[in-house]
Design a protein around this motif. Sequence first.
Motif, mmCIF file in Angstrom:
data_model
loop_
_atom_site.group_PDB
_atom_site.id
_atom_site.type_symbol
_atom_site.label_atom_id
_atom_site.label_comp_id
_atom_site.label_asym_id
_atom_site.label_seq_id
_atom_site.Cartn_x
_atom_site.Cartn_y
_atom_site.Cartn_z
ATOM 1 N N UNK A 144 38.948 69.824 34.757
ATOM 2 C CA UNK A 144 39.631 69.023 35.781
ATOM 3 C C UNK A 144 39.733 69.527 37.024
ATOM 4 N N UNK B 257 37.195 69.224 39.148
ATOM 5 C CA UNK B 257 36.997 67.565 40.240
ATOM 6 C C UNK B 257 37.017 66.253 38.998
ATOM 7 N N UNK B 258 37.027 66.934 37.748
ATOM 8 C CA UNK B 258 37.307 65.133 36.657
ATOM 9 C C UNK B 258 38.933 65.478 36.321
ATOM 10 N N UNK B 259 38.331 63.861 35.939
ATOM 11 C CA UNK B 259 39.940 63.081 36.094
ATOM 12 C C UNK B 259 40.308 63.217 34.378
ATOM 13 N N UNK C 50 37.778 61.286 32.320
ATOM 14 C CA UNK C 50 36.363 62.784 32.905
ATOM 15 C C UNK C 50 36.178 63.935 31.971
ATOM 16 N N UNK D 6 47.938 72.795 36.208
ATOM 17 C CA UNK D 6 47.947 72.333 34.949
ATOM 18 C C UNK D 6 49.791 72.316 34.527
ATOM 19 N N UNK E 136 45.084 68.380 39.345
ATOM 20 C CA UNK E 136 44.824 69.402 38.756
ATOM 21 C C UNK E 136 43.221 69.857 39.653
ATOM 22 N N UNK E 137 42.527 68.036 39.500
ATOM 23 C CA UNK E 137 41.226 67.751 40.235
ATOM 24 C C UNK E 137 40.894 67.583 41.801
ATOM 25 N N UNK E 138 42.438 66.968 42.319
ATOM 26 C CA UNK E 138 42.661 66.569 43.618
ATOM 27 C C UNK E 138 42.622 68.028 44.471
ATOM 28 N N UNK F 269 28.630 72.016 38.448
ATOM 29 C CA UNK F 269 29.604 70.941 37.385
ATOM 30 C C UNK F 269 30.539 70.178 38.658
ATOM 31 N N UNK F 270 31.553 71.499 39.578
ATOM 32 C CA UNK F 270 32.090 70.905 40.240
ATOM 33 C C UNK F 270 31.816 70.038 41.567
ATOM 34 N N UNK G 182 30.182 66.152 40.754
ATOM 35 C CA UNK G 182 31.593 65.956 40.550
ATOM 36 C C UNK G 182 31.801 65.426 42.030
#
Lengths: 275, 360
Positions: free
Chosen positions: A168, A171-173, A176, B59, B79-81, B105-106, B109
């Motif tokens: 997360x 960048x994962x929802x 995801x 988190x 978190x992902x934003x 990975x990042x 995404x």
Amino acid sequence: MARRVERKPVVAVGVTIVFFAWLYLPILAVALFSLNDKKSLSSFSGFSLRWYDDLVHNEALLDSLVASLQVAAAATLGSLVLGTMLALGLERIRGRRGNLIGAVTLLPLVTPEIVTGVAALLLFTGIGLKLSLTTVVLAEITFSIAYVTVIVRGRLAGIALEVEEAARDLGCTPFQAVRLVILPMLLPALLGAGLLVFALVFDDFVLAFFTTGVDPQPLPVRVYSSIRFGVSPAINAIGTLMLLASALLIVAALVLPRLLGRGTSSLDLITGGRR
Amino acid sequence: MSSAPTTNPSVTLRGLTKRFGGTTVVDHLDLDIESGEFFSLLGPSGCGKTTTLRMIAGFSDPTEGTILVGGEDVTSTPPHKRDVNTVFQSYALFEHLDVRRNVGFGLRRKGVDRSSIDKRVAEMLELVELGDRAKDKPSRLSGGQRQRVALARALINQPKVLLLDEPLAALDLKLRRAMQAELKSIQREVGITFLFVTHDQDEALSMSDRVAIMCDGVVEQCGTPEDVYERPTSVFAAGFIGTSNLMNGLWSDGCVSVSPTVSIPAPGHQGSADGDPVSVTVRPEKIWLTEHTPGMFRLPGTIVETSYHGATTQYVVSVGPDLTLTVLEQNLPRMRAEDRWSPGDRVEAGWLPEHTVVLR
């Protein structure tokens, strides 16, 4: 220090040999007599494949074989999806409530199968569901979810909660994170659980007996009903084939996850992980 | 990057509070972390430092307060934003992906195109000296290498702030020292704000531009490593960092009387009235047993305990009933074994008045 006496554990070895003989000799007898050229089940007179030939031409038995394969495949798929979802959900419930729910999911493992079978039968007839292979699949899924959940939770425990957070963070929802990271990391466990459930369901008799319709019947039920009219060596033949197929699946459940990665296989969870 | 903090906040916390049930883990925390700064949150376990980090990462939801990253309110952003990345204590590498894919990975995404990802991954692996391990699975790497992958995986996204949750805790001492130096030099090279959580005071002092000492969910003291070490402002801060000779006494006439016979002058201290209870502390290495200089405050005493630490020798000096001082002496080249003090030796412990720190 006491003197250490190194003796061969004669008694232990003896008991072990007797145990395995007791366990496997009858099965070996079945396999042996499937190759008998006479109908006799007590004296072996000569080698022949005639009962296998009989089997291949026995439409009813072959239909049952296909039915059992279908039931096993459907139940495996269903219990994998539901059991994995349950395991992922339980991971998020901490504390006493989680333990309670976790224990309840394990109940099918200890409930006598005959109780589950009767209960399923009562339920299906009660709600007016016509008994068929579909009801067998439903009953088998109910029973198998526990296996999948136990195995997947065992693997999840080895994946730090931080791994999902890392996904997360990068960048994962939440969805995801499960799809791109958690599920791929669970793959060995899923494969192992799937093979185990397939093997269990494929030759399961009790649940199938209570919940199946008339035609086609799953193979174990068919075998049971034909035995009532005298044991044909063709039954020995199909028994031998089922044994080989199940053994193959169990071995696959043991070996494949190791080939796919260093993850623990489902059998490690059952055998305690000794290698 | 200039090492001096600018007035360009990277992370701003205002009244940040976290309660779990009835316990307050983080209590109205206000903090400003400057852009490009290496900032450490230092404290014992359970002081709320990791919870603070987790709230900044997203988190954990704050019970109260706001979090600004790069001037933007992210308090309720998932978190992902958030434009922050984390290096986890367990590294949390994706075991099913090789090093290259872990690090990329990042960017994947974010939808960065393939060739740019490959280029940046290669550069990043070069930076952390793992260029030759790109195709290995994480399980084949050593602890230190896994740590670098975790660092590269977070840094490659060029976040506004990099959060590090005790990233060196799992490494052995020698490797940890090497990684400390490397982390610091990487931080200087990339110029990204590092927010570093640790319970290791040496680590915090040697790496940070600024340190905040946390205890029970509040910041006890925040300043440069020299500030918090030389000029602690609370008893907790003085006790948590390094060894301190902490003595309790009463303030009277520019001195602290810590026992009927011992009164320690503290000329720099202001704001206490006669009779106020205060604490006084002096660092062990500031106390000299020989070569006293004029102006030093001196206390006669007896050596009661010695322990040899290689580079230094530590003495416990009794200077009065129930009053001892710990003294640290360098084992300098001219010192020979027979020159060191032994228990029972009469000595004089002396230090400059400016090294006396009074805590209220």
